[in-house]
Motif scaffolding. Structure first.
Motif, PDB file in Angstrom:
ATOM      1  N   GLY A  75      43.532 -40.041   3.700  1.00 17.68           N
ATOM      2  CA  GLY A  75      43.023 -38.962   3.510  1.00 17.68           C
ATOM      3  C   GLY A  75      43.414 -38.103   4.724  1.00 17.68           C
ATOM      4  O   GLY A  75      44.306 -38.137   5.302  1.00 17.68           O
ATOM      5  N   ASN A  90      36.949 -48.140   2.167  1.00 20.24           N
ATOM      6  CA  ASN A  90      37.149 -47.195   1.320  1.00 20.24           C
ATOM      7  C   ASN A  90      38.799 -46.698   1.648  1.00 20.24           C
ATOM      8  O   ASN A  90      39.135 -46.538   2.753  1.00 20.24           O
ATOM      9  CB  ASN A  90      36.343 -45.835   1.427  1.00 20.24           C
ATOM     10  N   TRP A  91      39.287 -46.604   0.583  1.00 16.61           N
ATOM     11  CA  TRP A  91      40.665 -46.371   0.450  1.00 16.61           C
ATOM     12  C   TRP A  91      40.980 -44.761   0.582  1.00 16.61           C
ATOM     13  O   TRP A  91      41.586 -44.270   1.186  1.00 16.61           O
ATOM     14  CB  TRP A  91      41.488 -47.048  -0.732  1.00 16.61           C
ATOM     15  N   ASP A  92      40.625 -43.983  -0.546  1.00 17.77           N
ATOM     16  CA  ASP A  92      41.002 -42.713  -0.695  1.00 17.77           C
ATOM     17  C   ASP A  92      39.889 -41.673  -0.800  1.00 17.77           C
ATOM     18  O   ASP A  92      40.201 -40.592  -1.324  1.00 17.77           O
ATOM     19  CB  ASP A  92      42.250 -42.573  -1.694  1.00 17.77           C
ATOM     20  N   GLY A  93      38.767 -42.262  -0.576  1.00 18.26           N
ATOM     21  CA  GLY A  93      37.516 -41.223  -0.915  1.00 18.26           C
ATOM     22  C   GLY A  93      36.840 -41.496  -2.138  1.00 18.26           C
ATOM     23  O   GLY A  93      35.651 -41.152  -2.093  1.00 18.26           O
ATOM     24  N   ASN A  94      37.441 -42.380  -3.157  1.00 17.34           N
ATOM     25  CA  ASN A  94      37.050 -42.606  -4.406  1.00 17.34           C
ATOM     26  C   ASN A  94      37.036 -44.065  -4.459  1.00 17.34           C
ATOM     27  O   ASN A  94      36.167 -44.700  -5.143  1.00 17.34           O
ATOM     28  CB  ASN A  94      37.617 -41.811  -5.212  1.00 17.34           C
ATOM     29  N   TYR A 139      38.996 -50.754   6.911  1.00 19.93           N
ATOM     30  CA  TYR A 139      38.251 -49.779   5.897  1.00 19.93           C
ATOM     31  C   TYR A 139      37.744 -50.341   4.726  1.00 19.93           C
ATOM     32  O   TYR A 139      38.619 -51.081   4.276  1.00 19.93           O
ATOM     33  CB  TYR A 139      39.509 -48.721   5.955  1.00 19.93           C
ATOM     34  N   ALA A 153      37.328 -42.528   4.708  1.00 13.90           N
ATOM     35  CA  ALA A 153      38.517 -43.009   3.614  1.00 13.90           C
ATOM     36  C   ALA A 153      39.838 -43.432   4.785  1.00 13.90           C
ATOM     37  O   ALA A 153      40.172 -42.596   5.467  1.00 13.90           O
ATOM     38  CB  ALA A 153      38.966 -41.626   2.985  1.00 13.90           C
ATOM     39  N   ARG A 181      33.983 -38.968  -1.099  1.00 13.61           N
ATOM     40  CA  ARG A 181      33.891 -37.617  -1.783  1.00 13.61           C
ATOM     41  C   ARG A 181      32.804 -37.131  -2.053  1.00 13.61           C
ATOM     42  O   ARG A 181      32.468 -35.995  -2.211  1.00 13.61           O
ATOM     43  CB  ARG A 181      34.882 -37.764  -3.027  1.00 13.61           C
ATOM     44  N   PHE A 199      38.237 -37.070   4.755  1.00 15.91           N
ATOM     45  CA  PHE A 199      38.318 -36.631   3.218  1.00 15.91           C
ATOM     46  C   PHE A 199      38.279 -35.361   3.090  1.00 15.91           C
ATOM     47  O   PHE A 199      37.309 -34.535   3.659  1.00 15.91           O
ATOM     48  CB  PHE A 199      37.137 -37.226   2.395  1.00 15.91           C
ATOM     49  N   CYS A 259      45.303 -38.459  -1.357  1.00 17.88           N
ATOM     50  CA  CYS A 259      45.871 -39.475  -0.765  1.00 17.88           C
ATOM     51  C   CYS A 259      47.414 -39.503  -1.195  1.00 17.88           C
ATOM     52  O   CYS A 259      47.855 -39.469  -2.376  1.00 17.88           O
ATOM     53  CB  CYS A 259      45.382 -40.819  -0.910  1.00 17.88           C
TER      54      CYS A 259
END
Length: 388
Positions: free
Chosen positions: A303, A341-345, A339, A300, A225, A311, A317
Motif C-alpha cells: 500500500g 493484511n495484504w492490500d487493505g482488503n 503482515y 496493509a 480500507r 493504505f 497495490c
C-alpha cells in the motif's frame, strides 16, 4: 443411509508460530464446487471481467499474478491441499485448458449475494454463480454422455452427487451498504441478503447437492480500507483499532446465517451442512497477532501512506500514480509473513495459512467434528471435521 465421506485425515503438528496441518491420506470428496467473492476467487474476476490483478499479487507462492487478490495462496487453496486435490480452476477461465474433473470455482472478486447492479464491481452475484453451475453441470453430463474420454476433464454424475459445495460470500453486501446507509439500515437489510442466499442454496439442493460447507463473514471492521474510511473518529473503534459498526453488522449477519443453517437442517434432513466461524478465527488472529509470529495486524503490506494503516484509497497495490504532484508507487512490504493484511482488503498468504490451519482443527465448526476414541488415546490420525 447415505454414504459417509471424511474430508481428510491429518496430522496436526504445532510449530513455534501456529499449527500446521499436514494431510496423510487423499481420502476426500471427489469434487469441490465453490461460490463466493474475492476471499476465494482463484482467478474468476481476472478471467471473466478482465479485472487487473497484476504484480505484486502472487509474488510469494506463484511468483507471478495468478488472479488471486493476495501475495500467494488463499484459504481455499490450503484447504484443497489438505484434501489432496488440485487448486480449483475458475469457471470463467478458458485459457490453458483448465481441468474441472475435481471441481470448479465460481467465486469472483467483488461478488455479492444480492443481484448485481450498474455500480457493482462484479456482475457475477451469487445467483449468477449458481446459474453458471447449473449450466456447467448440464453441459458436463451431456458431453460425458457423448464421449467417455472426457472423464479426465469433467466431473462424473457421481462426483456431482458426492461433491462438497462451499460458500464464502456476504462481505461485499455489508460493505457496500455502509457507504449509503446507517448501521441500523444495514442491519435491517441482512434478512434480505439471507433470503437471496436461501434461494441460491435451495437451487443447488434441488439438483442433487447434499454436502455443504458455509463460511461466515470475517471482521469487516478490521480491514485497513474500512478503518481509513469509517474510523477517523477513534471513539468508533474497538480496543483492537477496528470499526465497531462494521464488526457488529458482520456479527449480526453471522448469527442470522447460523440460524439459517439450522433451519436448513430441519427442513432438509438429508442435507449435510457445516457452518464455519471464520469471524472468530480472523479476529483472534488480529487481536493476538504476536502469538502467531505476525508484527502488523491491521496495516496493509502492499500500500501507500505508511503507518498506521499504509493504505490510501487513491492508489491500489502495485500502482504508480501522481499524488499531490509526486509520482509514487504502492509497493509491498519486505516480509509479507509479518503482515495479516495484504492490500487493505485481503489477507496475506501467511494469514490465509493460519486461518486454514484453524479451520482444519474443527474447533470452529458447527456441528463440531467427530472425536474418535482412537484419537483420544493418542493416535496420530484424527478426522478434523465430519460433513456427513
Amino acid at each position: 443411509m447415505a454414504p459417509k465421506f471424511c474430508i481428510f485425515k491429518v496430522i496436526a503438528i504445532t510449530f513455534s508460530i501456529f499449527p500446521t496441518v499436514i494431510p496423510v491420506t487423499n481420502f476426500s470428496f471427489p469434487a469441490i464446487f465453490n461460490f463466493g467473492d474475492s476471499n476465494s476467487d482463484t482467478g474468476g474476476l481476472a478471467a471473466g471481467f478482465a479485472f487487473p490483478v497484476g504484480p505484486p499479487n502472487g509474488q510469494t507462492y506463484f511468483l507471478k499474478p495468478s488472479g488471486r487478490f493476495s501475495d500467494g495462496r488463499l484459504i481455499i487453496d490450503f484447504l484443497m491441499d489438505a484434501m489432496d486435490l488440485p487448486f480449483l480452476n475458475p469457471y470463467l477461465d478458458s485459457v490453458g485448458a483448465p481441468n474441472f474433473q475435481t471441481g470448479c470455482n465460481f467465486a469472483t472478486g467483488g461478488s455479492t449475494i444480492l443481484p448485481a447492479n450498474a455500480a457493482s464491481t462484479s456482475p457475477f452475484s451469487l445467483g449468477i454463480q449458481v446459474a453458471q453451475f447449473l449450466k456447467f453441470k448440464a453441459r458436463a453430463l451431456e458431453l460425458l454422455d457423448k464421449d467417455k474420454r472426457l472423464q479426465k476433464y469433467l466431473p462424473s454424475e457421481k462426483s456431482f452427487k458426492q461433491a462438497l459445495y462451499m460458500f464464502d460470500v456476504g462481505q461485499n453486501d455489508l460493505d457496500g451498504a455502509f457507504y449509503s446507509k446507517s448501521e441500523d439500515q444495514v442491519l435491517a437489510l441482512i434478512q434480505t441478503f439471507l433470503t437471496e442466499f436461501e434461494t441460491s442454496f435451495k437451487k443447488l439442493y434441488d439438483v442433487g447437492a447434499r454436502k455443504f460447507w458455509i463460511h461466515n463473514t470475517g471482521p469487516l471492521g478490521c480491514l485497513p480500507r474500512i478503518i481509513a474510511k469509517f474510523g477517523t473518529d477513534t471513539t468508533k473503534l474497538d480496543q483492537f483499532g477496528c470499526v465497531n459498526s462494521h464488526n457488529r453488522a458482520a456479527n449480526q449477519f453471522n448469527m442470522q446465517l447460523h440460524d439459517l443453517c439450522t433451519k436448513f437442517r430441519a427442513q432438509l434432513p438429508d442435507a449435510n451442512i457445516t457452518y464455519v466461524d471464520i469471524f472468530s478465527i480472523k479476529l483472534n488472529l488480529i487481536s493476538n497477532y504476536s502469538q502467531y509470529g505476525f508484527k502488523q495486524p491491521l496495516a496493509a503490506c502492499c500500500g501507500y501512506g505508511g503507518p498506521p494503516l499504509n493504505f490510501d484509497s487513491r492508489i491500489a497495490c502495485g500502482e504508480t500514480k501522481n499524488l499531490n504532484g509526486s509520482m509514487v508507487t504502492a509497493t509491498p512490504c519486505n516480509n509479507t509473513a509479518e503482515y495479516v493484511n495484504w492490500d487493505g482488503n485481503h489477507y496475506t498468504e501467511a494469514a490465509n495459512e493460519y486461518v486454514s490451519s484453524q479451520i482444519l482443527t474443527g474447533n470452529y465448526s458447527d456441528p463440531p467434528p467427530s472425536v474418535t476414541a482412537e484419537s483420544l488415546l493418542g493416535s496420530k490420525f484424527f478426522d478434523p471435521r465430519r460433513l456427513y
